[in-house]
Design an enzyme around this catalytic site. Structure first.
Site, PDB file in Angstrom:
ATOM      1  N   LYS A 241       1.064  -1.221   0.082  1.00  0.00           N
ATOM      2  CA  LYS A 241      -0.032  -0.110   0.109  1.00  0.00           C
ATOM      3  C   LYS A 241       0.929   1.147  -0.054  1.00  0.00           C
ATOM      4  O   LYS A 241       1.843   1.384   0.861  1.00  0.00           O
ATOM      5  CB  LYS A 241      -0.934   0.001   1.279  1.00  0.00           C
ATOM      6  CG  LYS A 241      -2.130   0.997   1.377  1.00  0.00           C
ATOM      7  CD  LYS A 241      -2.830   0.784   2.548  1.00  0.00           C
ATOM      8  CE  LYS A 241      -3.915   1.844   2.871  1.00  0.00           C
ATOM      9  NZ  LYS A 241      -4.979   1.765   3.701  1.00  0.00           N
TER      10      LYS A 241
ATOM     11  N   SER B  82      -9.796   1.629   2.922  1.00  0.00           N
ATOM     12  CA  SER B  82      -8.977   2.552   2.085  1.00  0.00           C
ATOM     13  C   SER B  82      -7.986   1.790   1.276  1.00  0.00           C
ATOM     14  O   SER B  82      -7.345   1.965   0.191  1.00  0.00           O
ATOM     15  CB  SER B  82      -8.170   3.503   2.971  1.00  0.00           C
ATOM     16  OG  SER B  82      -7.139   2.750   3.667  1.00  0.00           O
TER      17      SER B  82
ATOM     18  N   SER C 263      -9.948  -0.848   7.105  1.00  0.00           N
ATOM     19  CA  SER C 263      -9.233  -0.569   5.681  1.00  0.00           C
ATOM     20  C   SER C 263      -8.667  -1.456   4.977  1.00  0.00           C
ATOM     21  O   SER C 263      -8.316  -1.863   3.848  1.00  0.00           O
ATOM     22  CB  SER C 263      -8.416   0.848   5.679  1.00  0.00           C
ATOM     23  OG  SER C 263      -9.163   1.819   5.783  1.00  0.00           O
TER      24      SER C 263
END
Length: 554
Positions: free
Chosen positions: A181, A256, A280
């Site tokens: 990420k 996210s 997330s």
């Protein structure tokens, strides 16, 4: 300037009739709760003037957003919290021998099987890397990456093959592509945080978790797209493009960590790193029909990871199966005790939470959870059912904590380049300035009481059982969701079942459990006590084998 009120949220009249019981702590409430919205503008103008950073013309947006969560916030104001505030403790993960046996490491397509074949020289890491790069090129429309250096990927793979030829074991993730990420430094990449509000910085060193992955033989496979600054659940990034759900393109991919989930669900890479502050990791895993694991608070080192809310942030794996998530978790956590899915079968015991997790859910979710409960019992598992009234206070405590901590972590962006932020993220960050210290501390006391109530309900059982989301993945472009008569922003609705376990720091696993009538994925959530990460994963292996809804079909 009008002076602010003495408290952020107006208190109702304190009449003699009170609900609750002796010793009820944070649950004790007044019978009447009068909501006085008229005092919102007064306080917001005063707070904004004090900060001198945000445009007061945005007051109507602030008012609307706070009003959506007002009932949850006022529940905190009314709570008579008596526990000491806590930060979830840093704990060492203990690998409890309660699991199912892993399949033959030479069979299947999972990360463990892939690493086994590379170490055994049955395939080359370079061939695996090239196949993943081809898949990434074919899936550019997913907007799953913010950066991918193909030459770097091939260099890493060649180095793995060289070690294998020299009979040096590269590690348990030998040659396995792992996407990261874009919220943590990866050597040789510019960390963007998914935003244009600040300059992307070239990383000279890896974050702690990235370094551990490299040491285990993983091939670091680019930076995954995300909701800007990791502050949202749609992954509709205004700067790098909205992430597309590869298996259900008309539905949200979740966020996210939407890019991380899309990369795994699309078959580009078997594993990806995500972060989880309110869900997330687990939300995008559920939306894409795969597995996501949020370890216990502090079990995985967050060094170098850009913070959203320091006391809620977690780092963990997204994978196609629980066994793969367990394998990656052991690397992230630095375990040397072996896999959580490598020991004989033991039937787990479950506690299904009713009440809070039954309210405001789609019928398909409710019926599927009933079917799962029946299947667990039919397989010989004990499933107790309990209600935990304290959970009613979890959304408010999470909202206050996350808003305040995120605003503090990103205040430099609001002050300097707020106009470059996406509209939704800017609004969420601005909201954080409207909480006083007394509200923040009150929320921390409530967190302690909610955590204690969860642990009492769990007792000596292995895991708590809940639905992961109150609904199937919503359609793209749905800013508001109405479920069971409650209408909330998508973020508030989709994090309602995941965020209680961020604020309490408990390990939580999301895994597929079936589909609704439209063929959309449904997921359940397993939650354990602090330090029981392995017990959660091993229970997940058992449930996954029983239900058999893995991405690879088994």
């Amino acid at each position: 300037m009008t002076a602010p009120p003495t408290g952020l949220w107006p208190l109702p009249p304190r009449g003699p009739a009170r609900l609750g019981r002796p010793g009820a702590g944070c649950l004790e409430r007044y019978e009447t709760m009068t909501i006085d919205y008229s005092r919102f503008p007064q306080f917001m103008e005063a707070a904004n003037a004090l900060r001198g950073a945000a445009d007061s013309s945005r007051r109507d947006l602030w008012h609307q957003r706070l009003a959506w969560s007002f009932a949850d916030i006022q529940a905190i104001e009314m709570a008579l919290a008596t526990a000491d505030p806590i930060v979830p403790p840093v704990v060492e993960s203990s690998f409890n021998p309660l699991a199912v046996e892993r399949t033959n490491p030479g069979e299947g397509t999972g990360a463990a099987q892939l690493a086994h074949r590379i170490r055994a020289r049955e395939t080359r890491a370079v061939d695996v890397a090239q196949a993943s790069l081809e898949a990434a090129r074919a899936s550019r429309h997913l907007n799953a990456f913010t950066a991918l250096d193909e030459d770097d990927v091939l260099r890493q793979a060649e180095a793995i093959d060289a070690r294998v030829r020299e009979r040096v074991d590269p590690g348990p993730l030998a040659g396995v592509p792992v996407a990261i990420k874009d919220l943590m430094p990866v050597r040789g990449y510019r960390m963007s945080l998914g935003t244009r509000s600040c300059e992307a910085v070239m990383a000279e060193h890896d974050a702690a978790v990235v370094a551990r992955l490299r040491a285990s033989g993983a091939v670091i496979f680019g930076l995954a797209n995300l909701h800007e600054l990791a502050y949202g659940v749609t992954s509709a990034n205004p700067h790098f493009g909205a992430v597309v759900n590869p298996r259900f393109p008309q539905q949200l991919p979740g966020g996210s960590s939407g890019g991380s989930a899309a990369i795994v669900a699309a078959g580009i890479a078997p594993l990806a790193v995500g972060t989880d502050t309110g869900g997330s990791i687990r939300i995008p895993a559920a939306c894409c029909g795969i597995v996501g694991f949020k370890p216990g608070y502090g079990v995985v080192d967050k060094s170098g990871v850009y913070p959203l809310a320091w006391s809620l942030d977690h780092v963990g794996p997204i994978a196609g199966s629980v066994a793969d998530a367990a394998l990656m978790f052991e690397t992230l956590a630095g375990s040397k005790t072996g896999s959580a899915c490598d020991v004989p079968v033991v039937t787990p015991s479950f506690v299904r939470i009713r009440g809070f997790f039954d309210d405001d859910v789609e019928p398909a979710v409710a019926s599927r959870m009933d079917a799962v409960t029946g299947a667990l019992r039919a397989a010989g598992a004990t499933v107790r059912e309990v209600q935990i009234p304290e959970l009613a206070l979890a959304p408010g405590a999470q909202f206050i904590t996350m808003s305040a901590e995120a605003a503090q972590a990103n205040w430099h962006l609001l002050e300097g380049t707020g106009d470059r932020l996406g509209d939704d993220v800017r609004l969420r960050l601005e909201i954080g300035q409207f909480f006083l210290a007394i509200e923040y501390v009150k929320a921390q006391r409530v967190r302690r009481e909610v955590r204690d109530a969860l642990l009492r309900a769990l007792g000596e059982n292995d895991v708590l059982l809940t639905p992961m989301l109150p609904c199937a993945p919503p359609k793209v472009g749905q800013p508001m969701l109405t479920i069971g008569g409650r209408t909330l922003p998508a973020a508030g609705m989709l994090t309602r079942f995941s965020s209680p376990f961020n604020m309490t720091g408990l390990p939580a696993l999301a895994l597929p459990c079936g589909f609704d009538a439209a063929g959309l994925p449904l997921s359940l959530q397993l939650v354990g006590r602090p330090g029981s990460d392995a017990r959660v994963l091993t229970a997940g292996c058992w449930v996954e084998k029983l239900l058999d809804y893995r991405l690879d079909g088994g």
